[in-house]
Design a protein around this motif. Structure first.
Motif, PDB file in Angstrom:
ATOM      1  N   ASP A 179       0.844  -1.193   0.000  1.00 57.78           N
ATOM      2  CA  ASP A 179       0.000   0.000   0.000  1.00 57.78           C
ATOM      3  C   ASP A 179       0.884   1.250   0.000  1.00 57.78           C
ATOM      4  OD1 ASP A 179      -1.499   2.152   1.992  1.00 57.78           O
ATOM      5  OD2 ASP A 179      -2.800   1.229   0.475  1.00 57.78           O
ATOM      6  N   VAL A 180       0.551   2.195  -0.866  1.00 55.25           N
ATOM      7  CA  VAL A 180       1.373   3.392  -1.031  1.00 55.25           C
ATOM      8  C   VAL A 180       1.389   4.237   0.235  1.00 55.25           C
ATOM      9  CG1 VAL A 180       1.641   5.532  -2.316  1.00 55.25           C
ATOM     10  CG2 VAL A 180       1.034   3.432  -3.523  1.00 55.25           C
ATOM     11  N   ARG A 181       0.259   4.360   0.898  1.00 52.72           N
ATOM     12  CA  ARG A 181       0.209   5.170   2.119  1.00 52.72           C
ATOM     13  C   ARG A 181       1.108   4.585   3.208  1.00 52.72           C
ATOM     14  NH1 ARG A 181      -3.814   8.987   1.924  1.00 52.72           N
ATOM     15  NH2 ARG A 181      -5.404   8.693   0.288  1.00 52.72           N
ATOM     16  N   GLN A 182       1.166   3.271   3.276  1.00 52.48           N
ATOM     17  CA  GLN A 182       2.050   2.634   4.249  1.00 52.48           C
ATOM     18  C   GLN A 182       3.516   2.897   3.913  1.00 52.48           C
ATOM     19  OE1 GLN A 182       0.828  -1.497   4.205  1.00 52.48           O
ATOM     20  NE2 GLN A 182      -0.676  -1.179   5.846  1.00 52.48           N
ATOM     21  N   TYR A 211       1.767   5.797  -9.458  1.00 54.97           N
ATOM     22  CA  TYR A 211       2.914   5.255  -8.725  1.00 54.97           C
ATOM     23  C   TYR A 211       2.535   3.918  -8.097  1.00 54.97           C
ATOM     24  CZ  TYR A 211       6.379   4.687  -5.037  1.00 54.97           C
ATOM     25  OH  TYR A 211       7.357   4.185  -4.219  1.00 54.97           O
ATOM     26  N   PRO A 212       3.425   2.909  -8.094  1.00 50.74           N
ATOM     27  CA  PRO A 212       4.829   2.934  -8.521  1.00 50.74           C
ATOM     28  C   PRO A 212       5.060   2.529  -9.983  1.00 50.74           C
ATOM     29  CG  PRO A 212       4.410   0.897  -7.376  1.00 50.74           C
ATOM     30  CD  PRO A 212       3.111   1.673  -7.354  1.00 50.74           C
ATOM     31  N   LYS A 213       3.973   2.226 -10.694  1.00 56.80           N
ATOM     32  CA  LYS A 213       4.148   1.867 -12.105  1.00 56.80           C
ATOM     33  C   LYS A 213       4.822   3.001 -12.860  1.00 56.80           C
ATOM     34  CE  LYS A 213       1.569   0.283 -16.168  1.00 56.80           C
ATOM     35  NZ  LYS A 213       0.223  -0.071 -16.717  1.00 56.80           N
ATOM     36  N   GLU A 214       4.450   4.214 -12.517  1.00 55.66           N
ATOM     37  CA  GLU A 214       5.077   5.395 -13.109  1.00 55.66           C
ATOM     38  C   GLU A 214       6.026   5.993 -12.080  1.00 55.66           C
ATOM     39  OE1 GLU A 214       3.326   9.718 -13.868  1.00 55.66           O
ATOM     40  OE2 GLU A 214       2.585   8.263 -15.348  1.00 55.66           O
ATOM     41  N   PRO A 215       7.320   6.130 -12.398  1.00 62.92           N
ATOM     42  CA  PRO A 215       8.284   6.626 -11.402  1.00 62.92           C
ATOM     43  C   PRO A 215       7.981   8.057 -10.981  1.00 62.92           C
ATOM     44  CG  PRO A 215       9.288   6.553 -13.582  1.00 62.92           C
ATOM     45  CD  PRO A 215       7.962   5.859 -13.697  1.00 62.92           C
ATOM     46  N   PRO A 216       8.306   8.405  -9.753  1.00 61.04           N
ATOM     47  CA  PRO A 216       8.033   9.758  -9.257  1.00 61.04           C
ATOM     48  C   PRO A 216       9.001  10.782  -9.839  1.00 61.04           C
ATOM     49  CG  PRO A 216       9.239   8.528  -7.616  1.00 61.04           C
ATOM     50  CD  PRO A 216       8.930   7.551  -8.726  1.00 61.04           C
ATOM     51  N   HIS A 217       8.620  12.031  -9.727  1.00 59.03           N
ATOM     52  CA  HIS A 217       9.501  13.136 -10.121  1.00 59.03           C
ATOM     53  C   HIS A 217      10.390  13.485  -8.934  1.00 59.03           C
ATOM     54  CE1 HIS A 217      11.006  16.912 -11.599  1.00 59.03           C
ATOM     55  NE2 HIS A 217      10.391  17.592 -10.648  1.00 59.03           N
ATOM     56  N   VAL A 218      11.687  13.578  -9.178  1.00 59.32           N
ATOM     57  CA  VAL A 218      12.658  13.891  -8.127  1.00 59.32           C
ATOM     58  C   VAL A 218      13.211  15.290  -8.370  1.00 59.32           C
ATOM     59  CG1 VAL A 218      14.846  13.227  -7.073  1.00 59.32           C
ATOM     60  CG2 VAL A 218      13.265  11.456  -7.888  1.00 59.32           C
ATOM     61  N   TYR A 219      13.289  16.098  -7.318  1.00 54.99           N
ATOM     62  CA  TYR A 219      13.782  17.466  -7.479  1.00 54.99           C
ATOM     63  C   TYR A 219      14.454  17.940  -6.195  1.00 54.99           C
ATOM     64  CZ  TYR A 219       9.533  18.759  -4.881  1.00 54.99           C
ATOM     65  OH  TYR A 219       8.551  18.870  -3.930  1.00 54.99           O
ATOM     66  N   ALA A 220      15.268  18.972  -6.331  1.00 53.37           N
ATOM     67  CA  ALA A 220      15.952  19.569  -5.184  1.00 53.37           C
ATOM     68  C   ALA A 220      15.176  20.795  -4.729  1.00 53.37           C
ATOM     69  CB  ALA A 220      17.380  19.946  -5.553  1.00 53.37           C
ATOM     70  N   SER A 268      10.893   1.103 -11.342  1.00 53.66           N
ATOM     71  CA  SER A 268       9.482   1.211 -11.721  1.00 53.66           C
ATOM     72  C   SER A 268       8.733  -0.075 -11.382  1.00 53.66           C
ATOM     73  CB  SER A 268       9.356   1.496 -13.220  1.00 53.66           C
ATOM     74  OG  SER A 268       9.843   2.779 -13.515  1.00 53.66           O
ATOM     75  N   CYS A 269       7.529   0.093 -10.875  1.00 54.85           N
ATOM     76  CA  CYS A 269       6.631  -0.995 -10.471  1.00 54.85           C
ATOM     77  C   CYS A 269       6.950  -1.551  -9.084  1.00 54.85           C
ATOM     78  CB  CYS A 269       6.623  -2.139 -11.487  1.00 54.85           C
ATOM     79  SG  CYS A 269       6.036  -1.625 -13.123  1.00 54.85           S
ATOM     80  N   TYR A 270       7.997  -1.031  -8.426  1.00 56.62           N
ATOM     81  CA  TYR A 270       8.347  -1.494  -7.088  1.00 56.62           C
ATOM     82  C   TYR A 270       8.305  -0.319  -6.102  1.00 56.62           C
ATOM     83  CZ  TYR A 270      10.156  -5.628  -9.494  1.00 56.62           C
ATOM     84  OH  TYR A 270      10.274  -6.756 -10.274  1.00 56.62           O
ATOM     85  N   PRO A 271       7.976  -0.573  -4.842  1.00 54.75           N
ATOM     86  CA  PRO A 271       8.066   0.484  -3.831  1.00 54.75           C
ATOM     87  C   PRO A 271       9.504   1.000  -3.766  1.00 54.75           C
ATOM     88  CG  PRO A 271       6.860  -1.399  -2.981  1.00 54.75           C
ATOM     89  CD  PRO A 271       7.478  -1.837  -4.275  1.00 54.75           C
ATOM     90  N   MET A 272       9.681   2.324  -3.755  1.00 55.05           N
ATOM     91  CA  MET A 272      11.045   2.841  -3.901  1.00 55.05           C
ATOM     92  C   MET A 272      11.358   4.069  -3.066  1.00 55.05           C
ATOM     93  SD  MET A 272      10.731   4.763  -7.625  1.00 55.05           S
ATOM     94  CE  MET A 272       9.757   3.497  -8.434  1.00 55.05           C
ATOM     95  N   LEU A 273      10.410   4.607  -2.336  1.00 59.00           N
ATOM     96  CA  LEU A 273      10.631   5.889  -1.671  1.00 59.00           C
ATOM     97  C   LEU A 273      11.819   5.857  -0.711  1.00 59.00           C
ATOM     98  CD1 LEU A 273       6.950   7.037  -0.972  1.00 59.00           C
ATOM     99  CD2 LEU A 273       8.436   7.564  -2.927  1.00 59.00           C
ATOM    100  N   VAL A 274      11.859   4.861   0.166  1.00 59.42           N
ATOM    101  CA  VAL A 274      12.969   4.758   1.113  1.00 59.42           C
ATOM    102  C   VAL A 274      14.279   4.509   0.368  1.00 59.42           C
ATOM    103  CG1 VAL A 274      13.957   3.413   3.005  1.00 59.42           C
ATOM    104  CG2 VAL A 274      11.521   3.964   3.013  1.00 59.42           C
TER     105      VAL A 274
END
Length: 229
Positions: A1-4, A56-65, A91-97
Motif C-alpha cells: 500500500d502506497v500510504r504505508q 505510482y509505482p508503475k510510473e516513477p516519481p519526479h525527483v527534485y531539489a 518502476s513498479c516497485y516500492p522505492m521511496l525509502v
C-alpha cells in the motif's frame, strides 16, 4: 500500500521528513551524508523532493531539489539526475525509502569541499610546500567554504570598513546637532546610532555567526590573534 510506504519514510527519517501528501505520495526529506553526526565533517546537505502521480509505482516519481547547501549547480544536477534514473530502474516497485538512501549514499561520496576559494580563486584543497593541506573552513549558515586565512583577511577588512563607516556617521551626526542648536529635534535624531554590522557570507549574503570566526581562530592560532572582530 502506497500510504504505508509514505508512513515508512516518515518513520525512518522522523523530523527530517515532511509529508506533503499521502496519496499520491509527495514527500520532502532533509538528506545528509553519513558523517552528519559530526557537524564539522559535514559539507553538503539536500532537501530532496519526491512527488509521484496516482500511477505510482508503475510510473516513477519526479525527483527534485528543494534546497541544498555545499552543492554547486553541477553536483546538484548530477545528484538529482542519478536519483531520477534510480527511480526509473525501480518502476513498479516500492522505492521511496530506497531513493532517499541513494541520496544519502551519493551525498556521502560528495561530502567534501569542491572548486576554488571564492575569495582568492585558488583551489580549496591544495598542498603547500610541505605537502600538507592548507586549512579551510565552512560557514555553518550556508556551507560555503573558504581558505581560513582568506576569510579572516576578508573579515578584518569588513570590520575596518564598518569602523570607518561608524566614524563617518558619527561626524555627520555631530555636525547636525551643532547646526541645530536651539531647535527642537527628536531624541532619535540627536542620539543617532549605527547598528553593528553583521557578517554576511561573501558568496550568498546569508548572515553567519561569531562562532564561525572563532573556528577560524582555532585553526590558525597565533597567526590570527592580532585580527580584531
Amino acid at each position: 500500500d502506497v500510504r504505508q510506504e509514505v508512513a515508512a519514510v516518515a518513520s525512518v527519517y522522523g523530523d527530517d521528513c515532511h509529508v506533503v501528501c499521502g496519496f499520491p505520495p509527495h514527500v520532502v526529506v532533509h538528506v545528509r551524508p553519513r558523517t552528519a553526526d559530526d557537524s564539522s565533517q559535514q559539507f553538503v546537505e539536500l532537501f530532496l523532493g519526491i512527488k509521484a502521480s496516482s500511477q505510482y509505482p508503475k510510473e516513477p516519481p519526479h525527483v527534485y531539489a528543494v534546497e541544498s547547501k555545499g552543492l554547486d549547480e553541477n553536483r546538484q544536477t548530477y545528484l538529482v539526475s542519478s536519483i531520477q534514473n534510480k527511480a526509473k530502474e525501480l518502476s513498479c516497485y516500492p522505492m521511496l525509502v530506497t531513493l532517499c538512501e541513494e541520496a544519502v549514499e551519493i551525498l556521502s561520496n560528495m561530502n567534501h569541499p569542491a572548486g576554488d576559494c571564492p575569495l582568492c580563486l585558488y583551489p580549496l584543497v591544495q598542498e603547500d610546500k610541505d605537502g600538507s593541506a592548507l586549512p579551510f573552513m565552512k560557514l555553518m549558515s550556508c556551507y560555503h567554504c573558504f581558505h581560513s586565512d582568506c576569510i579572516m583577511r576578508w573579515w578584518e577588512w569588513l570590520q575596518n570598513d564598518d569602523t570607518d563607516s561608524k566614524k563617518s556617521s558619527t561626524a555627520v551626526t555631530t555636525e547636525v546637532i551643532h547646526a541645530s542648536e536651539g531647535l527642537d529635534l527628536s531624541s532619535s535624531a540627536k542620539h543617532h546610532n549605527v547598528s553593528q554590522h553583521k557578517g554576511l557570507c561573501p558568496v550568498c549574503r546569508k548572515v553567519f555567526d561569531e562562532k564561525d570566526i572563532e573556528h577560524v581562530r582555532d585553526l590558525l592560532g597565533a597567526n590570527t590573534s592580532k585580527l580584531v572582530c
